[in-house]
Write an enzyme that holds these catalytic residues in place. Structure first.
Site, mmCIF file in Angstrom:
data_model
loop_
_atom_site.group_PDB
_atom_site.id
_atom_site.type_symbol
_atom_site.label_atom_id
_atom_site.label_comp_id
_atom_site.label_asym_id
_atom_site.label_seq_id
_atom_site.Cartn_x
_atom_site.Cartn_y
_atom_site.Cartn_z
ATOM 1 N N TYR A 112 0.846 -1.193 0.000
ATOM 2 C CA TYR A 112 0.000 0.000 0.000
ATOM 3 C C TYR A 112 0.889 1.255 0.000
ATOM 4 O O TYR A 112 1.825 1.361 0.801
ATOM 5 C CB TYR A 112 -0.895 -0.041 1.240
ATOM 6 N N LYS A 208 -12.079 -0.015 4.750
ATOM 7 C CA LYS A 208 -12.446 -0.700 3.516
ATOM 8 C C LYS A 208 -13.576 -1.688 3.800
ATOM 9 O O LYS A 208 -14.654 -1.281 4.183
ATOM 10 C CB LYS A 208 -11.204 -1.366 2.903
#
Ligand SMILES: *Cc1c(COP(=O)(O)O)cnc(C)c1O
Length: 389
Positions: A112, A208
């Protein structure tokens, strides 16, 4: 998603720690308070001495965020979990608990982007070395591990969706005496439970799929009582990235539908990925479900994948023609989103991992939401048609 046994395990995770609520309410209260008082000197002293566990101050323990933590621990098959104000707070706190100046982190490539920036800026400034390996190349991983303190994994990765054999990588780390952490945000515990594959700590951007409604930024880490206890004792209170009670409550609500949402994301995204793969305007599609088999331990696929247009397709026109798919970062919510890779490549935030790790200039990352596959495909089809005029 596979057989009934998984569903039973998940159901027990989702109802875990549903204690009877005040007024027999079906939903737990938001215990929106900064502090908790004591009835007597002796009671207060007992808590301060650590003889009694109960909330004192919400930067430490809060009953609402604790319900979220207990459910995540149950879903991940972990002894304990600890929540944070963001996924990055979970990542930073976890890394800084276990790695000291002079030590080395091995990370899979394509992590990420902000985790990469944490490693390349803050960690390096502290004298922590970071080396990157291809998680698909187990020989390279085995060569990189000896002497490292921490192996930082993410699988599948969140742009090119590299799906690793997490159990095999965890075994290599164990043999080398290196502790392991994995970012499991993409798969969620519905499709991957890394503790059972031998990973020490599992973390999530709960912003998320765990939240699932794009209304909260949060993080969580799960693992053994001993390891989570070290994070709780050594960095979490002092870096202070604590989850708020209201956000904890939103996450408990989000978790109720996690398996149903994941199943819907999986079905729609797989179908759209297959259609894109056979579309003449598309050069390639990066979706783990299009491979012959998923790596061991990955039970299903989520709604996030990317694809690369053929040369000559007008990506700007594609993006500007989309209407159900919104242009936006993040993912994991009910809504469908698209991010052109060219924009990420041009991103000002430094260092830019997109350039370092080769996000293709003609790529687009999609998050397939819950609007329904037919509507989403017609949106994509129209946008591709406009982009190939
Ligand atoms: C979003 C994201 C993070 C960071 O989480 P925040 O909640 O935004 O701090 C970490 N890992 C992955 C894979 C992500 O997508």
């Amino acid at each position: 998603m596979t057989d009934g046994a998984d569903w039973l395990d998940l159901a027990s995770g989702i109802v875990a720690h549903d204690a009877p609520n005040p007024y027999a309410a079906v939903v737990p209260p938001i215990v929106q308070t900064s502090l908790f008082t004591f009835g007597s000197y002796a009671e207060m002293e007992g808590v301060y001495r650590g003889e009694v566990q109960r909330p004192t101050y919400s930067r430490g323990l809060n009953p609402t965020t604790r319900i979220f933590e207990e459910k995540v621990a149950a879903l991940e098959g972990a002894e304990d979990a600890l929540s944070f104000a963001s996924g990055m707070a979970a990542i930073a706190s976890t890394v800084l608990t276990f790695v000291s100046p002079g030590e080395r982190i091995v990370a899979v490539r394509h992590v990420y982007p902000d985790a990469y920036r944490l490693f390349e800026t803050f960690a390096k400034r502290m004298g922590i070395a970071v080396t990157y390996v291809d998680g698909l190349d187990e020989d390279a991983v085995a060569r990189a591990l000896p002497g490292a303190k921490l192996f930082y994994m993410e699988s599948p990765t969140s742009w090119v969706m590299e799906a690793h054999d997490v159990g095999a990588l965890a075994r290599l780390a164990r043999e080398a005496g290196v502790m392991t952490v994995i970012d499991n945000s993409w798969a969620s515990p519905v499709f991957q439970t890394p503790i059972a594959l031998g990973v020490d700590l599992v973390l999530h951007s709960a912003s998320k799929y765990l939240g699932g409604h794009s209304d909260v930024v949060a993080g969580v880490v799960a693992g053994s009582k001993a390891l989570v206890g070290r994070i709780r004792g050594e960095t979490h209170p002092y870096l202070g990235g604590k989850l708020s009670p209201f956000d904890g409550w939103l996450l408990v609500r989000g978790l109720r539908t996690l398996p149903l949402r994941m199943k819907a994301h999986e079905a729609a995204a797989l179908s759209i990925a297959r259609r894109l793969k056979s579309h003449e305007a598309v050069e390639s599609v990066a979706h783990p479900g299009l491979a012959n088999a998923l790596p061991p331990g990955l039970r299903g696929t989520s709604g996030l994948f990317s694809f690369v247009f053929r040369d000559g397709v007008d990506v700007v026109r594609f993006a500007d023609t989309l209407s159900t798919f919104a242009l936006g970062v993040s993912w994991g919510g009910h809504e469908s989103l698209a991010v052109p890779g060219a924009i990420v490549r041009a991103q000002a935030a430094q260092p830019n991992s997109a350039l370092a790790f080769g996000i293709h200039p003609r790529s687009v990352r999609l998050h397939v939401g819950l609007e329904g596959e037919a509507l989403l495909w017609s949106d994509l089809e129209a946008a591709i048609a406009a982009a190939t005029l």
